[in-house]
Design a protein around this motif. Sequence first.
Motif, PDB file in Angstrom:
ATOM      1  N   GLY A 112       8.279  -8.790   2.704  1.00 36.98           N
ATOM      2  CA  GLY A 112       7.549  -7.674   3.308  1.00 36.98           C
ATOM      3  C   GLY A 112       8.240  -6.348   3.059  1.00 36.98           C
ATOM      4  O   GLY A 112       7.589  -5.340   2.763  1.00 36.98           O
ATOM      5  N   SER A 113       9.572  -6.337   3.152  1.00 31.84           N
ATOM      6  CA  SER A 113      10.340  -5.115   2.877  1.00 31.84           C
ATOM      7  C   SER A 113      10.163  -4.688   1.424  1.00 31.84           C
ATOM      8  O   SER A 113       9.982  -3.502   1.134  1.00 31.84           O
ATOM      9  CB  SER A 113      11.824  -5.345   3.163  1.00 31.84           C
ATOM     10  OG  SER A 113      12.034  -5.636   4.520  1.00 31.84           O
ATOM     11  N   LEU A 114      10.218  -5.649   0.513  1.00 32.63           N
ATOM     12  CA  LEU A 114      10.032  -5.366  -0.908  1.00 32.63           C
ATOM     13  C   LEU A 114       8.616  -4.845  -1.173  1.00 32.63           C
ATOM     14  O   LEU A 114       8.432  -3.843  -1.879  1.00 32.63           O
ATOM     15  CB  LEU A 114      10.295  -6.637  -1.724  1.00 32.63           C
ATOM     16  CG  LEU A 114      10.033  -6.572  -3.218  1.00 32.63           C
ATOM     17  CD1 LEU A 114      10.871  -5.491  -3.882  1.00 32.63           C
ATOM     18  CD2 LEU A 114      10.299  -7.927  -3.855  1.00 32.63           C
ATOM     19  N   ALA A 115       7.621  -5.501  -0.597  1.00 34.94           N
ATOM     20  CA  ALA A 115       6.222  -5.097  -0.797  1.00 34.94           C
ATOM     21  C   ALA A 115       5.969  -3.701  -0.229  1.00 34.94           C
ATOM     22  O   ALA A 115       5.206  -2.922  -0.810  1.00 34.94           O
ATOM     23  CB  ALA A 115       5.285  -6.113  -0.148  1.00 34.94           C
ATOM     24  N   ALA A 116       6.625  -3.353   0.877  1.00 39.13           N
ATOM     25  CA  ALA A 116       6.450  -2.029   1.478  1.00 39.13           C
ATOM     26  C   ALA A 116       6.982  -0.932   0.557  1.00 39.13           C
ATOM     27  O   ALA A 116       6.359   0.131   0.420  1.00 39.13           O
ATOM     28  CB  ALA A 116       7.140  -1.966   2.843  1.00 39.13           C
ATOM     29  N   VAL A 117       8.129  -1.184  -0.093  1.00 37.00           N
ATOM     30  CA  VAL A 117       8.670  -0.215  -1.061  1.00 37.00           C
ATOM     31  C   VAL A 117       7.696  -0.080  -2.233  1.00 37.00           C
ATOM     32  O   VAL A 117       7.371   1.031  -2.665  1.00 37.00           O
ATOM     33  CB  VAL A 117      10.071  -0.639  -1.574  1.00 37.00           C
ATOM     34  CG1 VAL A 117      10.533   0.268  -2.710  1.00 37.00           C
ATOM     35  CG2 VAL A 117      11.082  -0.624  -0.437  1.00 37.00           C
ATOM     36  N   PHE A 118       7.214  -1.208  -2.734  1.00 30.48           N
ATOM     37  CA  PHE A 118       6.257  -1.194  -3.845  1.00 30.48           C
ATOM     38  C   PHE A 118       5.019  -0.379  -3.468  1.00 30.48           C
ATOM     39  O   PHE A 118       4.578   0.488  -4.223  1.00 30.48           O
ATOM     40  CB  PHE A 118       5.857  -2.625  -4.228  1.00 30.48           C
ATOM     41  CG  PHE A 118       4.774  -2.665  -5.260  1.00 30.48           C
ATOM     42  CD1 PHE A 118       5.077  -2.535  -6.611  1.00 30.48           C
ATOM     43  CD2 PHE A 118       3.455  -2.816  -4.887  1.00 30.48           C
ATOM     44  CE1 PHE A 118       4.074  -2.546  -7.567  1.00 30.48           C
ATOM     45  CE2 PHE A 118       2.441  -2.833  -5.833  1.00 30.48           C
ATOM     46  CZ  PHE A 118       2.757  -2.696  -7.181  1.00 30.48           C
ATOM     47  N   LEU A 119       4.462  -0.647  -2.291  1.00 31.05           N
ATOM     48  CA  LEU A 119       3.241   0.035  -1.861  1.00 31.05           C
ATOM     49  C   LEU A 119       3.467   1.543  -1.738  1.00 31.05           C
ATOM     50  O   LEU A 119       2.671   2.327  -2.240  1.00 31.05           O
ATOM     51  CB  LEU A 119       2.756  -0.548  -0.527  1.00 31.05           C
ATOM     52  CG  LEU A 119       1.357  -0.118  -0.081  1.00 31.05           C
ATOM     53  CD1 LEU A 119       0.290  -0.664  -1.019  1.00 31.05           C
ATOM     54  CD2 LEU A 119       1.093  -0.603   1.340  1.00 31.05           C
ATOM     55  N   SER A 120       4.565   1.942  -1.102  1.00 33.50           N
ATOM     56  CA  SER A 120       4.785   3.377  -0.875  1.00 33.50           C
ATOM     57  C   SER A 120       5.072   4.125  -2.179  1.00 33.50           C
ATOM     58  O   SER A 120       4.661   5.268  -2.335  1.00 33.50           O
ATOM     59  CB  SER A 120       5.885   3.616   0.143  1.00 33.50           C
ATOM     60  OG  SER A 120       7.142   3.276  -0.393  1.00 33.50           O
ATOM     61  N   GLU A 121       5.751   3.463  -3.134  1.00 34.14           N
ATOM     62  CA  GLU A 121       6.115   4.153  -4.373  1.00 34.14           C
ATOM     63  C   GLU A 121       5.064   4.043  -5.465  1.00 34.14           C
ATOM     64  O   GLU A 121       4.884   4.974  -6.249  1.00 34.14           O
ATOM     65  CB  GLU A 121       7.448   3.612  -4.908  1.00 34.14           C
ATOM     66  CG  GLU A 121       8.620   3.961  -4.009  1.00 34.14           C
ATOM     67  CD  GLU A 121       9.959   3.590  -4.622  1.00 34.14           C
ATOM     68  OE1 GLU A 121      10.034   3.310  -5.837  1.00 34.14           O
ATOM     69  OE2 GLU A 121      10.951   3.578  -3.861  1.00 34.14           O
ATOM     70  N   LYS A 122       4.384   2.899  -5.550  1.00 35.04           N
ATOM     71  CA  LYS A 122       3.486   2.641  -6.682  1.00 35.04           C
ATOM     72  C   LYS A 122       2.010   2.761  -6.339  1.00 35.04           C
ATOM     73  O   LYS A 122       1.192   3.002  -7.211  1.00 35.04           O
ATOM     74  CB  LYS A 122       3.744   1.232  -7.264  1.00 35.04           C
ATOM     75  CG  LYS A 122       5.175   0.990  -7.703  1.00 35.04           C
ATOM     76  CD  LYS A 122       5.573   1.882  -8.857  1.00 35.04           C
ATOM     77  CE  LYS A 122       6.981   1.565  -9.337  1.00 35.04           C
ATOM     78  NZ  LYS A 122       7.413   2.487 -10.393  1.00 35.04           N
ATOM     79  N   GLU A 176      -1.851   5.380  -2.254  1.00 34.56           N
ATOM     80  CA  GLU A 176      -3.246   5.541  -1.824  1.00 34.56           C
ATOM     81  C   GLU A 176      -3.733   4.349  -0.996  1.00 34.56           C
ATOM     82  O   GLU A 176      -4.733   4.457  -0.288  1.00 34.56           O
ATOM     83  CB  GLU A 176      -4.160   5.765  -3.041  1.00 34.56           C
ATOM     84  CG  GLU A 176      -4.334   4.551  -3.950  1.00 34.56           C
ATOM     85  CD  GLU A 176      -3.199   4.305  -4.960  1.00 34.56           C
ATOM     86  OE1 GLU A 176      -3.355   3.396  -5.777  1.00 34.56           O
ATOM     87  OE2 GLU A 176      -2.158   5.006  -4.918  1.00 34.56           O
ATOM     88  N   LEU A 177      -3.016   3.236  -1.058  1.00 31.75           N
ATOM     89  CA  LEU A 177      -3.420   2.045  -0.293  1.00 31.75           C
ATOM     90  C   LEU A 177      -2.625   1.877   1.004  1.00 31.75           C
ATOM     91  O   LEU A 177      -2.869   0.940   1.760  1.00 31.75           O
ATOM     92  CB  LEU A 177      -3.281   0.783  -1.152  1.00 31.75           C
ATOM     93  CG  LEU A 177      -4.171   0.721  -2.392  1.00 31.75           C
ATOM     94  CD1 LEU A 177      -3.970  -0.601  -3.127  1.00 31.75           C
ATOM     95  CD2 LEU A 177      -5.634   0.928  -2.046  1.00 31.75           C
ATOM     96  N   GLU A 178      -1.671   2.787   1.264  1.00 31.91           N
ATOM     97  CA  GLU A 178      -0.916   2.690   2.523  1.00 31.91           C
ATOM     98  C   GLU A 178      -1.876   2.857   3.690  1.00 31.91           C
ATOM     99  O   GLU A 178      -2.725   3.741   3.684  1.00 31.91           O
ATOM    100  CB  GLU A 178       0.189   3.747   2.585  1.00 31.91           C
ATOM    101  CG  GLU A 178       1.377   3.379   1.717  1.00 31.91           C
ATOM    102  CD  GLU A 178       2.553   4.308   1.950  1.00 31.91           C
ATOM    103  OE1 GLU A 178       3.604   3.811   2.380  1.00 31.91           O
ATOM    104  OE2 GLU A 178       2.418   5.512   1.703  1.00 31.91           O
ATOM    105  N   GLY A 179      -1.745   1.993   4.685  1.00 30.67           N
ATOM    106  CA  GLY A 179      -2.648   2.029   5.829  1.00 30.67           C
ATOM    107  C   GLY A 179      -3.898   1.188   5.607  1.00 30.67           C
ATOM    108  O   GLY A 179      -4.583   0.845   6.563  1.00 30.67           O
ATOM    109  N   ILE A 180      -4.207   0.860   4.345  1.00 34.13           N
ATOM    110  CA  ILE A 180      -5.350  -0.010   4.030  1.00 34.13           C
ATOM    111  C   ILE A 180      -4.849  -1.438   3.851  1.00 34.13           C
ATOM    112  O   ILE A 180      -5.425  -2.382   4.368  1.00 34.13           O
ATOM    113  CB  ILE A 180      -6.078   0.488   2.757  1.00 34.13           C
ATOM    114  CG1 ILE A 180      -6.618   1.903   2.982  1.00 34.13           C
ATOM    115  CG2 ILE A 180      -7.198  -0.478   2.365  1.00 34.13           C
ATOM    116  CD1 ILE A 180      -7.113   2.588   1.718  1.00 34.13           C
TER     117      ILE A 180
END
Length: 114
Positions: A50-60, A63-67
């Motif tokens: 989850g920590s790894l996926a959160a970094v991926f989502l925020s950096e890459k 636009e999908l953060e919060g979705i």
Amino acid sequence: MSSFEESIKPFFWVDHEKSVSVCLSVGDYKNEIFETRSDDGFEGSGYDWGSLAAVFLSEKMPELEGIVKFDPEGSMFCAYSSDSEALKQFILAFKLACEDDAQIQDLFSRAELD
């Protein structure tokens, strides 16, 4: 099994009544990522994924953060959304990143213990 489901293995897709999830039973996939930071306390648990996926989502894919949201457990990583297309975009991109050792190690260097 669809080609989409094949392409995201070992992650697996789950349809719910009003949302969708993509999950991973941890322990058999990419353990070497987490071993690089075992001294920091990372074990490859669902929370570490989850920590790894959160970094991926925020950096890459900001636009999908919060979705796309995460709900990991000790033995399972889980991402979910009420927007199935957004979750499909996320997991296809995240799986590609996981297969790119240099990229995933770079992202993981900024992950924080949950």
